[in-house]
Design a protein around this motif. Structure first.
Motif, PDB file in Angstrom:
ATOM      1  N   UNK A  51       0.836  -1.207   0.000  1.00  0.00           N
ATOM      2  CA  UNK A  51       0.000   0.000   0.000  1.00  0.00           C
ATOM      3  C   UNK A  51       0.866   1.250   0.000  1.00  0.00           C
ATOM      4  N   UNK A  52       0.483   2.267  -0.786  1.00  0.00           N
ATOM      5  CA  UNK A  52       1.260   3.507  -0.826  1.00  0.00           C
ATOM      6  C   UNK A  52       1.115   4.264   0.495  1.00  0.00           C
ATOM      7  N   UNK A  53       2.184   4.239   1.289  1.00  0.00           N
ATOM      8  CA  UNK A  53       2.093   4.753   2.658  1.00  0.00           C
ATOM      9  C   UNK A  53       1.682   6.208   2.740  1.00  0.00           C
ATOM     10  N   UNK A  54       2.302   7.039   1.876  1.00  0.00           N
ATOM     11  CA  UNK A  54       2.014   8.467   1.952  1.00  0.00           C
ATOM     12  C   UNK A  54       0.549   8.756   1.645  1.00  0.00           C
ATOM     13  N   UNK A  55       0.029   8.092   0.604  1.00  0.00           N
ATOM     14  CA  UNK A  55      -1.359   8.334   0.211  1.00  0.00           C
ATOM     15  C   UNK A  55      -2.314   7.853   1.307  1.00  0.00           C
ATOM     16  N   UNK A  56      -2.004   6.707   1.899  1.00  0.00           N
ATOM     17  CA  UNK A  56      -2.871   6.192   2.968  1.00  0.00           C
ATOM     18  C   UNK A  56      -2.768   7.093   4.202  1.00  0.00           C
TER      19      UNK A  56
END
Ligand code: SF4
Length: 71
Positions: A51-56
């Protein structure tokens, strides 16, 4: 439906408390690859290998109901 995969490192996955969700769809705007509105009319976390950490993190930050967290 939810298959467990063996991974080398633990998968960090976002989870949703749909009981608190007001369906504002802000999370879908912040992380469209991660969150979707399912056929039942609830926000659902898409099954991804990572999962894209920054976006989440942005989705967590901007969710007005604080219903998203890392598992
Ligand atoms: S941002 Fe929060 S309240 Fe809005 S749709 Fe997503 S999970 Fe629900």
């Amino acid at each position: 439906m939810h298959m467990e995969k063996k991974l080398d490192r633990p998968l960090k996955k976002p989870v949703l408390d749909i009981g608190l969700c007001t369906l504002c769809e802000g999370c879908i705007e912040m992380a469209p690859s991660v969150f979707m509105l399912n056929n039942a009319g609830y926000i659902e976390v898409v099954d991804l290998d990572s999962y894209p950490e920054d976006a989440v993190d942005d989705a967590i930050k901007y969710c007005p109901e604080d219903c998203i967290s890392w598992e």
